[in-house]
Scaffold this active site. Structure first.
Site: not given
Ligand code: GLC
Ligand code: CA
Length: 551
Positions: A100, A244, A318-319
């Site tokens: 990640d 993402e 996970h979000d």
């Molecule tokens: C992304 C991640 C999330 C995190 C955010 C800041 O959206 O998936 O879990 O809190 O970025 O890094």
């Protein structure tokens, strides 16, 4: 679609949230050794790739999405040796590891930020984004942090504000600085040389921002930077890269993932997620699920990327809340609806992602008190919503529906205490339903959700039409049923799914009629599709036909 699909176009990815997956030493926190101990389980599931949420050194303000050293592992997760062992053991089982990549921001404890904040002319000052106070000495702009409050924090030592789109302990990096970019690329190459299979790129649509113009997502320099990154790092290698991008549209997805663009393999898009959010209270106000609107989004993406680009397919991460709780029924029809959702997702065109626990139908967690939550976003938003006059009960209902902690309770391996996740006390409470919903209860049961996932993942490996066939939607306006075909060289698959807990009587369009072979079904079902049929609650099936029917 090129003649030969890339390996990642035929793969299924499994996301691990390391903190909650498997704890090997009883400290209540999942770790890399725990993951290694479960690799046989993942091999048997059939997955090709693991996406690991961050395992890097971090003060864990945002559970590792705040990195203090990109080239070290957080001690609670293990060591670099453990990581190398994970890569090697996974490879033996035919599984690659995605890291990640969190490069929109670092932790405030990263040595870059520690240097940057010491003086206005500090060597690394420009690695971050600093602005003078507004004339009223408040924040330079009214930009808000995703986790609540202003996106600017005043650093008293130098009298300037720094930008943080997430917590104030996650300062945004300044991608306009070429030395910063070179450092990131060097770090990426270092990991690539350790044998990883690719990167999931955290909030990557935020790196090209023009903050003075108020532009954060999808900024003017985003695609230049991604092309430069590609040239400087993974361009010459055969890796899976997935960005993402909450702001992505089918049009911009072609920029990110277009065949000849030299950027990424694919992006995670969220239109099907945000569409279900409330206008004022966002995800903290549950909204009834609207299948027709949902299908419209799926169709736009499937058709928009039909000739170029590539889709990622996911219901959870996970979000996000648990898929079966969000889109299915986590009560009476939990098993049926979890299988239905899996069937619908895995037959779409794109690369499927399974979030840990989804394959056994894990559900949202029924926390009753705010003190049971651990997630920084949930805790901050609780304060913010109450300050804005909302009742605690209303917020808690929203949190039970959509808090990120729904996805972060311990993986449920067995009916033992804490789901067999740890012999100690877990960092977050296990879902009380672990006594019924767990891996051990499903591994030898052919009728289980787990068996359904194994079968779907296996089918994708053997059926080219499932990998690359054309997508054709049907019954788009039907409020209860999703129906589509996949088509390739005379081969044809029809997928039908009932998204409700009631029987649905359906008149089939000619295109869907015929006699074929059932590939998967969650109720007894023959391969005969006549003019009319009744779908049972949350029934779903896929049928393969040899050729077009003569309707
Ligand atoms: C992304 C991640 C999330 C995190 C955010 C800041 O959206 O998936 O879990 O809190 O970025 O890094
Ligand atoms: Ca541990």
């Amino acid at each position: 679609m090129p003649e030969n699909a890339a390996w990642w176009q035929k793969s299924t990815v499994y996301q691990i949230y390391p903190r909650s997956f498997a704890d090997s030493n009883g400290d209540g926190i999942g770790d890399i050794a725990g993951i290694v101990s479960r690799l046989d389980y993942l091999r048997d599931l059939g997955i090709d790739v693991i996406w690991l949420s961050p395992i890097f050194a971090s003060p864990m303000d945002d559970n590792g999405y705040d990195i203090s050293d990109y080239q070290d592992i957080a001690p609670e997760f293990g060591t670099l040796d453990d990581f190398d062992r994970l890569v090697a053991e996974a490879r033996k089982r035919g599984i690659g590891i995605l890291l990640d990549l969190v490069v929109n921001h670092t932790s405030d404890e990263h040595r870059w930020f520690r240097d940057a904040r010491t003086a206005r002319d500090a060597p690394l000052r420009d690695f971050y984004i600093w602005r003078d106070p507004a004339p009223d000495s408040g924040p330079p702009t009214d930009l808000k942090s995703v986790f609540g409050g202003p996106a600017w924090t005043l650093d008293p030592l130098t009298g300037q504000y720094y930008l943080h789109q997430f917590s104030r302990r996650q300062p945004d990096l300044n991608w306009d600085n070429p030395d910063l970019r070179a450092e990131i690329y060097r770090m990426m190459n270092w990991w690539q040389d350790r044998g990883i299979a690719g990167f999931r790129m955290d909030v990557i649509d935020l790196i090209g921002k023009d903050v003075d113009k108020g532009i954060t997502a999808d900024g003017p320099r985003l695609h230049d930077y991604l092309r430069e990154m590609h040239r400087s790092t993974f361009g010459g290698r055969d890796l899976l890269t997935v960005g993402e991008a909450w702001s992505a549209t089918p049009e911009s997805a072609l920029l990110y993932s277009g065949r000849d663009r030299g950027e990424l393999s694919m992006v995670f898009q969220f239109e099907h997620v945000t569409q279900q959010w409330h206008e004022t209270w966002g995800k903290w106000q549950p909204k009834p699920f609207d299948l027709v609107a949902f299908k419209r989004v799926i169709d736009r993406w499937q058709l928009g990327l039909a000739d170029d680009g590539w889709n990622s397919l996911f219901w959870g991460n996970h979000d996000l809340p648990r898929a079966v709780s969000k889109y299915g029924d986590d009560g009476q029809y939990r098993v049926e609806s979890a299988k239905m959702l899996a069937t619908v997702l895995h037959f779409l065109r794109g690369t499927p992602y399974v979030y840990q626990g989804e394959e056994i139908g894990m559900t949202n967690v029924p926390f009753q008190r705010i003190g049971q939550y651990r997630d920084i976003e949930t805790l901050n938003m609780y304060e913010e919503h109450l300050a804005a006059g909302r009742s605690a009960a209303a917020f808690m209902a929203g949190a039970r529906a959509n808090s990120r902690d729904n996805a972060r309770t311990p993986m449920q391996w067995s009916a033992e205490p804490h789901g067999g996740f740890t012999t100690g006390t877990p960092w977050i409470e296990a879902n009380p339903n672990h006594d019924r919903i767990n891996v051990a209860a499903q591994s030898d049961d052919d009728a289980s959700i787990l068996a359904c996932y194994r079968r779907l993942i296996g089918l994708r490996k053997t059926l080219p039409v499932m990998q690359t066939g054309r997508y054709a939607p049907h019954l788009s306006d039907h409020p209860a049923v999703m129906a589509y075909e996949r088509l390739l060289d005379g081969e044809r698959i029809v997928v039908l799914a009932n998204f409700t807990g009631a029987d649905v009587h359906l008149d089939l369009p000619d295109a869907l009629k015929g006699t074929g072979k059932v590939l998967i079904a969650n109720y007894p079902r023959s391969g005969d599709l006549g003019a009319a049929l009744t779908l049972a609650p949350f029934e779903a099936f896929a049928i393969a036909f040899d050729s077009k029917p003569t309707g």
